[in-house]
Scaffold this active site. Structure first.
Site, PDB file in Angstrom:
ATOM      1  N   HIS A  77     -13.236  46.786  25.946  1.00 38.27           N
ATOM      2  CA  HIS A  77     -13.850  46.620  27.268  1.00 38.27           C
ATOM      3  C   HIS A  77     -15.362  46.496  27.163  1.00 38.27           C
ATOM      4  O   HIS A  77     -15.952  46.793  26.125  1.00 38.27           O
ATOM      5  CB  HIS A  77     -13.485  47.785  28.206  1.00 38.27           C
ATOM      6  CG  HIS A  77     -13.988  49.130  27.749  1.00 38.27           C
ATOM      7  ND1 HIS A  77     -13.207  50.034  27.062  1.00 38.27           N
ATOM      8  CD2 HIS A  77     -15.205  49.738  27.882  1.00 38.27           C
ATOM      9  CE1 HIS A  77     -13.912  51.126  26.801  1.00 38.27           C
ATOM     10  NE2 HIS A  77     -15.131  50.972  27.277  1.00 38.27           N
ATOM     11  N   HIS A  99     -22.455  49.457  27.753  1.00 38.59           N
ATOM     12  CA  HIS A  99     -21.986  49.487  26.356  1.00 38.59           C
ATOM     13  C   HIS A  99     -20.866  48.469  26.153  1.00 38.59           C
ATOM     14  O   HIS A  99     -20.335  47.911  27.108  1.00 38.59           O
ATOM     15  CB  HIS A  99     -21.511  50.897  25.972  1.00 38.59           C
ATOM     16  CG  HIS A  99     -20.258  51.351  26.665  1.00 38.59           C
ATOM     17  ND1 HIS A  99     -20.255  52.012  27.871  1.00 38.59           N
ATOM     18  CD2 HIS A  99     -18.954  51.217  26.320  1.00 38.59           C
ATOM     19  CE1 HIS A  99     -19.007  52.275  28.231  1.00 38.59           C
ATOM     20  NE2 HIS A  99     -18.198  51.808  27.311  1.00 38.59           N
ATOM     21  N   GLU A 142     -19.342  51.672  21.575  1.00 36.77           N
ATOM     22  CA  GLU A 142     -18.276  52.674  21.546  1.00 36.77           C
ATOM     23  C   GLU A 142     -17.202  52.193  20.583  1.00 36.77           C
ATOM     24  O   GLU A 142     -16.856  51.007  20.572  1.00 36.77           O
ATOM     25  CB  GLU A 142     -17.685  52.821  22.965  1.00 36.77           C
ATOM     26  CG  GLU A 142     -16.547  53.833  23.062  1.00 36.77           C
ATOM     27  CD  GLU A 142     -15.969  53.959  24.480  1.00 36.77           C
ATOM     28  OE1 GLU A 142     -16.314  53.129  25.354  1.00 36.77           O
ATOM     29  OE2 GLU A 142     -15.162  54.875  24.707  1.00 36.77           O
TER      30      GLU A 142
END
Lengths: 139, 139
Positions: A8, A81, A132
């Site tokens: 994502h 992010h 991440e």
């Protein structure tokens, strides 16, 4: 250690329900999850589904939220992010350290909004980009 | 009008070759395109391939580059835009306007780094998020 899918893109917003409405009304992206609170992480989160990936909408929750500072700098919201999947989060964490990168927090993977363990790598290690890494969810 | 795939995440960097090396050495993302100059757009671009999407690395090219201002605010680099595919770029442009959004520039789609026409929608219309819409490339 090799990253897999782009799970994502994380986008911080001041009002998650308003943002969901925009993605639906302006872009026709009507498939989104319910908004969930993660008080221990200081965020509320919803995912807007795309054909091949997702937008993670993130709103601060509580006084100590890590998103407050970001929204102070970007009051309307903005890109926060990107998240890559990895087959083994512990191996990925160890690889980050061996390669000289800084894993945020204690460095211990913790359970994120997808119910799988995640870590964050400091933006200074990736040309200003917060990254991440997420244990591949079961599909 | 409904968006399709997340074609790429655009990430601005001061040095595209250094960034490619980081994605390869730190994250194992070794599949990247050659860097191409687009002087008329004011950018140099390379794509790092992921299993389901791509990272577009963007470096300014020339004095008038639209990326200079972004890098002044974010000297190390950072997340710049996200790009969604649409089946018909003219229909998408018209839908953006009908729905009250601001298409950047003249509003005429122009050929981007993927050799298909694109437009950009002003961040104010999407909670601070700059969004590119791209005519679906042939696959």
């Amino acid at each position: 250690m090799k990253i897999g899918r782009l799970n994502h893109v994380g986008v911080a917003v001041p009002d998650i329900e308003a943002a969901k409405k925009t993605y639906a009304a302006l872009y026709g992206a009507t498939q989104a999850t319910e908004t969930k609170d993660f008080p221990h992480l200081g965020v509320r989160v919803a995912f807007v589904h795309l054909d091949n990936s997702e937008i993670e909408l993130i709103e601060p929750c509580g006084e100590a939220s890590p998103i407050h500072k970001f929204l102070e700098r970007n009051p309307k919201g903005g890109q926060h992010h990107i998240c890559f999947e990895v087959p083994d989060i512990i191996a990925a964490r160890d690889a980050m350290r061996e390669r000289g990168a800084t894993v945020l927090g204690t460095g211990e993977p913790y359970i994120g909004a997808h119910c799988v363990p995640v870590i964050f790598v400091h933006p200074k290690d990736s040309h200003g980009q917060l990254i991440e890494l997420m244990q591949e969810p079961a599909r």
